[in-house]
Design a protein around this motif. Sequence first.
Motif, PDB file in Angstrom:
ATOM      1  N   ASN A 190       0.901  -1.167  -0.082  1.00  0.00           N
ATOM      2  CA  ASN A 190       0.038   0.021  -0.057  1.00  0.00           C
ATOM      3  C   ASN A 190       1.000   1.052  -0.009  1.00  0.00           C
ATOM      4  N   HIS A 232      -8.290 -10.588  -2.526  1.00  0.00           N
ATOM      5  CA  HIS A 232      -8.743  -9.023  -1.558  1.00  0.00           C
ATOM      6  C   HIS A 232     -10.131  -9.021  -1.732  1.00  0.00           C
ATOM      7  N   ASN A 268      -9.637  -2.085  -8.443  1.00  0.00           N
ATOM      8  CA  ASN A 268      -9.196  -1.694  -7.169  1.00  0.00           C
ATOM      9  C   ASN A 268     -10.143  -0.825  -6.308  1.00  0.00           C
ATOM     10  N   ASN A 269     -10.290   0.197  -7.016  1.00  0.00           N
ATOM     11  CA  ASN A 269     -11.183   1.127  -6.735  1.00  0.00           C
ATOM     12  C   ASN A 269     -12.773   0.779  -6.398  1.00  0.00           C
ATOM     13  N   LYS A 272     -12.713  -1.509  -3.196  1.00  0.00           N
ATOM     14  CA  LYS A 272     -12.385  -0.542  -1.975  1.00  0.00           C
ATOM     15  C   LYS A 272     -13.649   0.202  -1.515  1.00  0.00           C
ATOM     16  N   PHE A 329     -12.198   5.449   3.943  1.00  0.00           N
ATOM     17  CA  PHE A 329     -11.276   4.622   3.014  1.00  0.00           C
ATOM     18  C   PHE A 329     -10.356   4.775   2.831  1.00  0.00           C
ATOM     19  N   GLY A 331      -6.626   6.860   1.176  1.00  0.00           N
ATOM     20  CA  GLY A 331      -6.321   6.849  -0.227  1.00  0.00           C
ATOM     21  C   GLY A 331      -5.648   8.189  -0.543  1.00  0.00           C
TER      22      GLY A 331
END
Length: 509
Positions: A190, A232, A268-269, A272, A329, A331
């Motif tokens: 990450n 994931h 991934n977004n 997420k 979240f 980011g």
Amino acid sequence: MKNVMDAENYHLLLAELINEHLPKNHSRYKFMDGFLKSVNDLCFRFEHEKEQLKALVRPSERKYAEINRKLQEEIEQRRESVQKLSEGISKLDLPKHYKLPDFDGENLFELAVFIKKLLIYQQGIEIQLRKAKEDADKASDAKTEFLSMMSHELRTPLNGIVAMTYLMQQENHSNEMLENLKILQFSAENLNVLINDILDFSKIEAGKVELESIDFNIKDLISNIKKSIEVHAASKEVEIELDYDDNIPEHLIGDPLRLSQIMNNLVNNAVKFTDHGQITMKVRLNHFTDDSVCIDVSVKDTGIGIAQENLSRIFEKFAQADKQITRRFGGTGLGLGITKKLLELHGSKIHVESEVGKGSDFFFAINLKTAVQPNKIIRKEEILDQQILKGTKVLLVEDYPINVKIATRFLEKWGMNYDTAANGRIAVEKLSKNDYQIVLMDLLMPEMDGYTATENIRKFDKRTPIIALTASVLNTQDRVYEVGMNGFVTKPFNPKELFQKINKYALRA
């Protein structure tokens, strides 16, 4: 007595004067005939010259009239021009201390003076703008240098964390320790994504990203992205479904790295912002042309969705829908911005449809060239048999002890013979006395950096491949090739990527 000159031959004016002032028997005087003849000649000559003068004056009068008419037209045009110019000036965004005078169309002096003042003012503005641009360029260069330095400083210790985590996972540990290592790996990855996002965005803004054109298997690329994210997603009870159109040619020509980055960002977004439900990756054929194919790509989720008023700003850098999402979240808010700019480099645009509580759908169309030879090409660097590098002689040029230890652990694992050099000067000396099949060269080192070392090596050795090991990716790629290196691997390096690069470039016996 006979008259020398008949009366009807007199000039009309002279005849009238004779009848009025002379006696009728005037002709009997001899001197009178000669006198009257002379006067008569003068009268006719005067009449002739008068007619000639009139003939000359008539064109002059016409010319004068024409000149006068044109002059009046010019005066009118000037008046209209002054009026329009005055109206135009009145609409300008003038400085507060500039008062617009009442211009006289007959006297342009005030207008000329005012225009001169405006020109001087505009010149001043241009000078300020030019200086501001120069300052902005300097600031941009300073930012780039700062990011380059910081990327190196951050990636160097991160390289140690990632590599050691990878090596430790290969050993036998308790389940609890393996779980801790997975957490450590996840955190390091990450952090690496965070650094990459910032650097990628800076590279794109600086115009340093150029798309490659290489043959790749798009179906494998999309499938691998799905597989890499499924684990994931499953931990969040999110199912990923792939709807792939088999009519799409498998082998296309483009930049698989950047296309992977686009897809990874979107998927991934979606994961997420989706706590449970489903994510659908849809890749469909739009149409063919003679040498290219247009593909429609969509990533749809059943996540939290985005409010309509926030849709226009989610693609801005460092922006997310709202602060609560950032707190919940995390980011950087760079993923979608990078995706947007990468698609623009492909000549495409990203679109989104979303509803709060029902999910989002990100979609775009992209054109890619079709491969000339559609058969699958198996490249040497794709082979992962670690034994194929056994015995390869490597010179590792690296000044950071932890990086040396990590890199040599991998080289030992792959059965390679290695030598080390702590800086570029030592590397040049060793290359001049020994034969190596490949050189792994760090760029930033004391005494002599990797660039200078490579330039010196290339003076006597054009053959030995040199691969750059760099933690700084800004402003390095072009220079790496300029000094004579063959390629580069960024830190923290992926062991698989390092293995593939060595296998691709190492000289074979």
